[in-house]
Design a protein around this motif. Structure first.
Motif, PDB file in Angstrom:
ATOM      1  N   SER A  43      53.426 -27.137  62.731  1.00  0.00           N
ATOM      2  CA  SER A  43      54.495 -26.546  61.928  1.00  0.00           C
ATOM      3  C   SER A  43      54.011 -25.309  61.182  1.00  0.00           C
ATOM      4  CB  SER A  43      55.040 -27.581  60.929  1.00  0.00           C
ATOM      5  OG  SER A  43      55.661 -28.650  61.608  1.00  0.00           O
ATOM      6  N   GLY A  44      52.729 -25.320  60.774  1.00  0.00           N
ATOM      7  CA  GLY A  44      52.169 -24.175  60.070  1.00  0.00           C
ATOM      8  C   GLY A  44      51.762 -23.045  60.988  1.00  0.00           C
ATOM      9  N   ASP A  45      51.375 -23.371  62.216  1.00  0.00           N
ATOM     10  CA  ASP A  45      50.921 -22.350  63.173  1.00  0.00           C
ATOM     11  C   ASP A  45      51.324 -22.772  64.583  1.00  0.00           C
ATOM     12  OD1 ASP A  45      49.670 -20.233  64.410  1.00  0.00           O
ATOM     13  OD2 ASP A  45      47.637 -21.034  64.207  1.00  0.00           O
ATOM     14  N   PRO A  46      52.627 -22.734  64.891  1.00  0.00           N
ATOM     15  CA  PRO A  46      53.096 -23.241  66.193  1.00  0.00           C
ATOM     16  C   PRO A  46      52.541 -22.489  67.393  1.00  0.00           C
ATOM     17  CG  PRO A  46      54.888 -22.174  64.992  1.00  0.00           C
ATOM     18  CD  PRO A  46      53.753 -22.315  64.034  1.00  0.00           C
ATOM     19  N   GLN A  47      52.558 -21.176  67.330  1.00  0.00           N
ATOM     20  CA  GLN A  47      52.069 -20.406  68.473  1.00  0.00           C
ATOM     21  C   GLN A  47      50.557 -20.516  68.613  1.00  0.00           C
ATOM     22  OE1 GLN A  47      53.550 -16.552  69.224  1.00  0.00           O
ATOM     23  NE2 GLN A  47      55.698 -17.144  69.040  1.00  0.00           N
ATOM     24  N   GLY A  48      49.844 -20.537  67.484  1.00  0.00           N
ATOM     25  CA  GLY A  48      48.403 -20.709  67.533  1.00  0.00           C
ATOM     26  C   GLY A  48      48.016 -22.064  68.084  1.00  0.00           C
ATOM     27  N   THR A  49      48.805 -23.094  67.739  1.00  0.00           N
ATOM     28  CA  THR A  49      48.552 -24.442  68.263  1.00  0.00           C
ATOM     29  C   THR A  49      48.746 -24.472  69.768  1.00  0.00           C
ATOM     30  OG1 THR A  49      49.302 -25.435  66.187  1.00  0.00           O
ATOM     31  CG2 THR A  49      49.227 -26.869  68.113  1.00  0.00           C
ATOM     32  N   MET A  50      49.818 -23.845  70.220  1.00  0.00           N
ATOM     33  CA  MET A  50      50.103 -23.806  71.659  1.00  0.00           C
ATOM     34  C   MET A  50      48.999 -23.067  72.416  1.00  0.00           C
ATOM     35  SD  MET A  50      52.092 -24.649  74.145  1.00  0.00           S
ATOM     36  CE  MET A  50      53.737 -25.068  73.563  1.00  0.00           C
ATOM     37  N   ALA A  51      48.491 -22.002  71.823  1.00  0.00           N
ATOM     38  CA  ALA A  51      47.434 -21.235  72.477  1.00  0.00           C
ATOM     39  C   ALA A  51      46.117 -22.003  72.488  1.00  0.00           C
ATOM     40  CB  ALA A  51      47.257 -19.889  71.774  1.00  0.00           C
ATOM     41  N   TYR A  52      45.813 -22.690  71.381  1.00  0.00           N
ATOM     42  CA  TYR A  52      44.545 -23.408  71.276  1.00  0.00           C
ATOM     43  C   TYR A  52      44.523 -24.647  72.174  1.00  0.00           C
ATOM     44  CZ  TYR A  52      40.433 -25.567  69.200  1.00  0.00           C
ATOM     45  OH  TYR A  52      39.199 -26.135  69.016  1.00  0.00           O
ATOM     46  N   LEU A  53      45.637 -25.385  72.173  1.00  0.00           N
ATOM     47  CA  LEU A  53      45.740 -26.570  73.039  1.00  0.00           C
ATOM     48  C   LEU A  53      46.254 -26.096  74.397  1.00  0.00           C
ATOM     49  CD1 LEU A  53      47.293 -29.093  70.470  1.00  0.00           C
ATOM     50  CD2 LEU A  53      44.887 -28.811  71.078  1.00  0.00           C
ATOM     51  N   ASP A  54      45.383 -25.488  75.168  1.00  0.00           N
ATOM     52  CA  ASP A  54      45.816 -24.776  76.358  1.00  0.00           C
ATOM     53  C   ASP A  54      46.441 -25.650  77.437  1.00  0.00           C
ATOM     54  OD1 ASP A  54      43.409 -26.006  76.830  1.00  0.00           O
ATOM     55  OD2 ASP A  54      42.341 -24.204  77.454  1.00  0.00           O
ATOM     56  N   SER A  55      46.197 -26.972  77.384  1.00  0.00           N
ATOM     57  CA  SER A  55      46.810 -27.872  78.370  1.00  0.00           C
ATOM     58  C   SER A  55      48.121 -28.476  77.870  1.00  0.00           C
ATOM     59  CB  SER A  55      45.836 -29.005  78.731  1.00  0.00           C
ATOM     60  OG  SER A  55      44.663 -28.484  79.321  1.00  0.00           O
ATOM     61  N   ARG A 336      39.614 -14.673  57.887  1.00  0.00           N
ATOM     62  CA  ARG A 336      38.397 -14.453  58.673  1.00  0.00           C
ATOM     63  C   ARG A 336      37.472 -15.674  58.622  1.00  0.00           C
ATOM     64  NH1 ARG A 336      36.837 -10.438  56.162  1.00  0.00           N
ATOM     65  NH2 ARG A 336      35.021 -11.191  55.013  1.00  0.00           N
ATOM     66  N   VAL A 337      37.301 -16.238  57.436  1.00  0.00           N
ATOM     67  CA  VAL A 337      36.428 -17.409  57.294  1.00  0.00           C
ATOM     68  C   VAL A 337      37.017 -18.616  58.011  1.00  0.00           C
ATOM     69  CG1 VAL A 337      35.426 -19.055  55.661  1.00  0.00           C
ATOM     70  CG2 VAL A 337      35.426 -16.615  55.123  1.00  0.00           C
ATOM     71  N   SER A 338      38.337 -18.797  57.890  1.00  0.00           N
ATOM     72  CA  SER A 338      38.972 -19.974  58.491  1.00  0.00           C
ATOM     73  C   SER A 338      38.890 -19.947  60.010  1.00  0.00           C
ATOM     74  CB  SER A 338      40.436 -20.074  58.051  1.00  0.00           C
ATOM     75  OG  SER A 338      41.194 -18.988  58.536  1.00  0.00           O
ATOM     76  N   GLU A 339      38.859 -18.742  60.586  1.00  0.00           N
ATOM     77  CA  GLU A 339      38.774 -18.637  62.046  1.00  0.00           C
ATOM     78  C   GLU A 339      37.449 -19.178  62.582  1.00  0.00           C
ATOM     79  OE1 GLU A 339      39.540 -14.527  62.735  1.00  0.00           O
ATOM     80  OE2 GLU A 339      41.737 -14.765  62.730  1.00  0.00           O
ATOM     81  N   PRO A 352      34.627 -27.008  54.074  1.00  0.00           N
ATOM     82  CA  PRO A 352      34.978 -26.075  55.147  1.00  0.00           C
ATOM     83  C   PRO A 352      35.056 -24.617  54.711  1.00  0.00           C
ATOM     84  CG  PRO A 352      36.941 -27.173  54.381  1.00  0.00           C
ATOM     85  CD  PRO A 352      35.801 -27.768  53.609  1.00  0.00           C
ATOM     86  N   PHE A 353      35.176 -24.384  53.393  1.00  0.00           N
ATOM     87  CA  PHE A 353      35.406 -23.024  52.898  1.00  0.00           C
ATOM     88  C   PHE A 353      34.783 -22.887  51.513  1.00  0.00           C
ATOM     89  CE2 PHE A 353      37.661 -20.004  50.315  1.00  0.00           C
ATOM     90  CZ  PHE A 353      37.910 -18.922  51.145  1.00  0.00           C
TER      91      PHE A 353
END
Length: 405
Positions: A43-55, A336-339, A352-353
């Motif tokens: 919900s916070g990063d829908p497109q990033g989630t889709m890209a990261y979970l490539d399958s 940048r750090v979170s990436e 983590p930060f």
């Protein structure tokens, strides 16, 4: 054996790595199984989630009670007849690009059916997600309201439930509570709302109905309530209704940091409202954040000192987490750090930060010092021993080890 057509995953940020492995395993077993993910991280990063979970095949962002049935209905059609463009909150890949539909938020919460409590063995849940203590077991979490109009920079709740506050009817909530008590033997209810007390009139009427209901239940709001949305009348009613502990998000003892967080609370108001909680005969628990991006060592020491000065029974000192979808993620340094963060380490005891000029190792030491300075006072230790249930010693010991080792 029955082979599922669709497998869904609820994804918090800390689950991302394990979900990726699970999706890969699913596809190796049967590439035809459709996978879909939803929850806080998507919900916070829908497109990033889709890209990261490539399958992964599909993502749902925000509430999905309306969209998911429509999604299943489309899947029941032939592949060339499916149309996903009118399914709210759905994200999917098509022709090498990622498509996203607008989210919608359900206005009438009473139209949502109760959870399938019969599928859960509630008496087996012994841990407490938001804290350490409960008065009674078994317990069950419920939601009374959805939505958050506040602008706290570190939070991304609005991505999941929207800004507008919506309410279940009190009759609807009472019916669910009665079912949980009478059918499933629940003895304690945890109200997990972000803003249960936002409307003081609603909260007071709700408490009056609980008093009238007269069931031997205890209640808690472990997700926290806003300090500027309570008064002595409400707190007294909560006490009579069976509430025993009020959790509040204080976050910082530095006025500068509170302003940057957009908390809209002063130290004076915080202290006054904590005093009111104690005056009503309730325990007070405070949530604090250490390592917020703009913080200095001095700011964090102010937070520790402020926590010690308040009439709090319990305090939780969490280190800052760069949550996808939160406003603070617009900060270039935070982004940048979170990436570089491993999602598998996102919510464990490793930090983590850390803010500029402070190492993660230093921040971990500050967190340890915060717990030690707050709890290692004679009267605090005595209070802790009195309140710990015998069967909770091992659980609490493990938590202490996780923080200090």
């Amino acid at each position: 054996k029955n082979t599922p057509d669709v497998i869904g995953f609820t994804v918090f940020s800390c689950d991302l790595e394990s979900v990726k492995k699970s999706i890969k395993a699913v596809k190796e077993i049967n590439p035809g199984i459709i996978t879909v993910a939803g929850g806080p991280h998507p919900s916070g990063d829908p497109q990033g989630t889709m890209a990261y979970l490539d399958s992964l095949d599909f993502v749902f962002a925000g509430e999905s009670e309306k969209g998911f049935p429509l999604f299943i209905e489309q899947l029941s059609r032939k592949s060339d007849e499916r149309n996903f463009k009118n399914i709210p909150g759905l994200v999917w890949k098509e022709n090498g690009s990622i498509n996203s539909n607008l989210k919608i938020f359900i206005e009438n919460l009473d139209t949502i059916e109760f959870p399938s409590w019969d599928l859960l063995e509630l008496n087996t849940y012994k841990g407490v997600p938001n804290g350490v203590f409960t008065k009674q077991y078994p317990f069950a979490p419920i939601i009374v309201t959805r939505g958050c109009p506040y602008l706290c920079t570190f939070c991304s709740a609005h991505n999941i439930v929207g800004r507008k506050l919506r309410y279940r009817s009190i009759d609807n909530v009472i019916e669910e509570i009665k079912i949980l008590y009478e059918k499933y033997g629940i003895k304690e209810i945890h109200i997990e709302d972000d803003n249960f007390t936002f409307d003081l009139g609603f909260a007071k009427e709700f408490c009056n109905r609980l008093i009238k209901l007269g069931l031997p239940l205890t209640y808690s709001c472990p997700n926290g309530v806003r300090l500027d949305r309570i008064d002595i009348e409400l707190l007294s009613l909560m006490k009579r209704a069976g509430f025993y502990n009020i959790y509040v998000g204080i976050e910082s003892g530095s006025p500068r940091i509170l302003k940057h967080m957009k908390k809209n609370l002063s130290l004076e108001e915080i202290a006054k409202k904590v005093d009111l909680i104690k005056e009503a005969g309730l325990e007070a628990s405070g949530y604090f954040i250490l390592g917020y991006p703009e913080e200095t060592m001095e700011d964090m020491e102010m937070t520790i000192s402020f926590a010690r000065s308040l009439k709090l029974d319990w305090a939780q000192f969490a280190t800052f987490i760069p949550i996808p979808g939160s406003d603070i993620m617009k900060d270039e340094y935070v982004k940048r750090v979170s990436e570089a963060i491993s999602w598998s380490d996102f919510f464990n005891t490793d930090v983590p930060f850390a803010p500029r000029g402070i190492s993660r190792k230093q921040l971990k030491k500050i967190q340890k010092r915060a717990f030690l300075r707050f709890y290692f006072r004679p009267w605090k230790i005595i209070n802790l021993i009195k309140k710990i249930r015998k069967n909770k010693f091992i659980f609490i010991f493990r938590r202490i080890i996780s923080y200090f080792c």
